[in-house]
Design a protein around this motif. Structure first.
Motif, PDB file in Angstrom:
ATOM      1  N   GLY A  32      20.716  19.613  -4.968  1.00  0.00           N
ATOM      2  CA  GLY A  32      19.632  19.246  -5.866  1.00  0.00           C
ATOM      3  C   GLY A  32      18.329  19.016  -5.132  1.00  0.00           C
ATOM      4  N   LEU A  33      18.409  18.409  -3.955  1.00  0.00           N
ATOM      5  CA  LEU A  33      17.209  18.172  -3.154  1.00  0.00           C
ATOM      6  C   LEU A  33      16.583  19.493  -2.715  1.00  0.00           C
ATOM      7  CD1 LEU A  33      15.426  16.032  -1.732  1.00  0.00           C
ATOM      8  CD2 LEU A  33      16.973  16.214   0.217  1.00  0.00           C
ATOM      9  N   GLY A  34      17.413  20.398  -2.259  1.00  0.00           N
ATOM     10  CA  GLY A  34      16.907  21.702  -1.842  1.00  0.00           C
ATOM     11  C   GLY A  34      16.281  22.471  -2.994  1.00  0.00           C
ATOM     12  N   LEU A  35      16.951  22.467  -4.134  1.00  0.00           N
ATOM     13  CA  LEU A  35      16.396  23.156  -5.303  1.00  0.00           C
ATOM     14  C   LEU A  35      15.103  22.491  -5.771  1.00  0.00           C
ATOM     15  CD1 LEU A  35      19.588  23.962  -7.387  1.00  0.00           C
ATOM     16  CD2 LEU A  35      18.100  25.556  -6.195  1.00  0.00           C
ATOM     17  N   GLY A  36      15.053  21.175  -5.681  1.00  0.00           N
ATOM     18  CA  GLY A  36      13.840  20.464  -6.074  1.00  0.00           C
ATOM     19  C   GLY A  36      12.645  20.865  -5.231  1.00  0.00           C
ATOM     20  N   TYR A  37      12.865  20.965  -3.920  1.00  0.00           N
ATOM     21  CA  TYR A  37      11.770  21.390  -3.039  1.00  0.00           C
ATOM     22  C   TYR A  37      11.345  22.821  -3.334  1.00  0.00           C
ATOM     23  CZ  TYR A  37      11.416  17.339  -0.005  1.00  0.00           C
ATOM     24  OH  TYR A  37      11.184  16.092   0.490  1.00  0.00           O
ATOM     25  N   LEU A  38      12.317  23.708  -3.593  1.00  0.00           N
ATOM     26  CA  LEU A  38      11.978  25.093  -3.906  1.00  0.00           C
ATOM     27  C   LEU A  38      11.185  25.201  -5.207  1.00  0.00           C
ATOM     28  CD1 LEU A  38      15.273  26.927  -2.929  1.00  0.00           C
ATOM     29  CD2 LEU A  38      13.077  26.970  -1.733  1.00  0.00           C
ATOM     30  N   ILE A  39      11.602  24.441  -6.217  1.00  0.00           N
ATOM     31  CA  ILE A  39      10.880  24.452  -7.497  1.00  0.00           C
ATOM     32  C   ILE A  39       9.479  23.885  -7.312  1.00  0.00           C
ATOM     33  CG2 ILE A  39      10.828  23.464  -9.818  1.00  0.00           C
ATOM     34  CD1 ILE A  39      13.919  23.657  -9.775  1.00  0.00           C
ATOM     35  N   LYS A  40       9.372  22.790  -6.549  1.00  0.00           N
ATOM     36  CA  LYS A  40       8.058  22.184  -6.305  1.00  0.00           C
ATOM     37  C   LYS A  40       7.139  23.169  -5.602  1.00  0.00           C
ATOM     38  CE  LYS A  40       5.741  18.573  -3.719  1.00  0.00           C
ATOM     39  NZ  LYS A  40       5.876  17.552  -2.692  1.00  0.00           N
ATOM     40  N   MET A  41       7.633  23.842  -4.570  1.00  0.00           N
ATOM     41  CA  MET A  41       6.798  24.800  -3.850  1.00  0.00           C
ATOM     42  C   MET A  41       6.410  25.967  -4.742  1.00  0.00           C
ATOM     43  SD  MET A  41       6.061  23.756  -0.957  1.00  0.00           S
ATOM     44  CE  MET A  41       6.405  22.078  -0.533  1.00  0.00           C
ATOM     45  N   GLY A  42       7.294  26.387  -5.620  1.00  0.00           N
ATOM     46  CA  GLY A  42       6.989  27.485  -6.520  1.00  0.00           C
ATOM     47  C   GLY A  42       5.945  27.120  -7.560  1.00  0.00           C
ATOM     48  N   LEU A  43       6.000  25.892  -8.042  1.00  0.00           N
ATOM     49  CA  LEU A  43       5.072  25.479  -9.100  1.00  0.00           C
ATOM     50  C   LEU A  43       3.715  25.062  -8.549  1.00  0.00           C
ATOM     51  CD1 LEU A  43       7.374  23.376 -11.441  1.00  0.00           C
ATOM     52  CD2 LEU A  43       6.470  25.660 -11.843  1.00  0.00           C
ATOM     53  N   PHE A  44       3.702  24.452  -7.373  1.00  0.00           N
ATOM     54  CA  PHE A  44       2.465  23.902  -6.836  1.00  0.00           C
ATOM     55  C   PHE A  44       1.989  24.654  -5.602  1.00  0.00           C
ATOM     56  CE2 PHE A  44       4.581  20.350  -9.030  1.00  0.00           C
ATOM     57  CZ  PHE A  44       3.607  20.070  -9.956  1.00  0.00           C
TER      58      PHE A  44
END
Length: 49
Positions: A32-44
């Protein structure tokens, strides 16, 4: 608290919940932490310094 941090925390909690259902909470948190960082980088991506 920044919006990107909220996304990471939400993914960690969701990953922990899925991990608890599979009797493997810690790996679920890490996924979940890894996916969260990937989603954050993709959105921002455009808002980095």
């Amino acid at each position: 608290m920044k919006q990107g941090d909220i996304i990471i925390y939400a993914c960690v909690i969701i990953g922990a919940g899925i991990g608890l259902m599979l009797d493997q909470a810690f790996p679920g948190v890490l996924v979940g932490l890894g996916l969260g960082y990937l989603i954050k980088m993709g959105l921002f991506k455009d808002k980095e310094n």
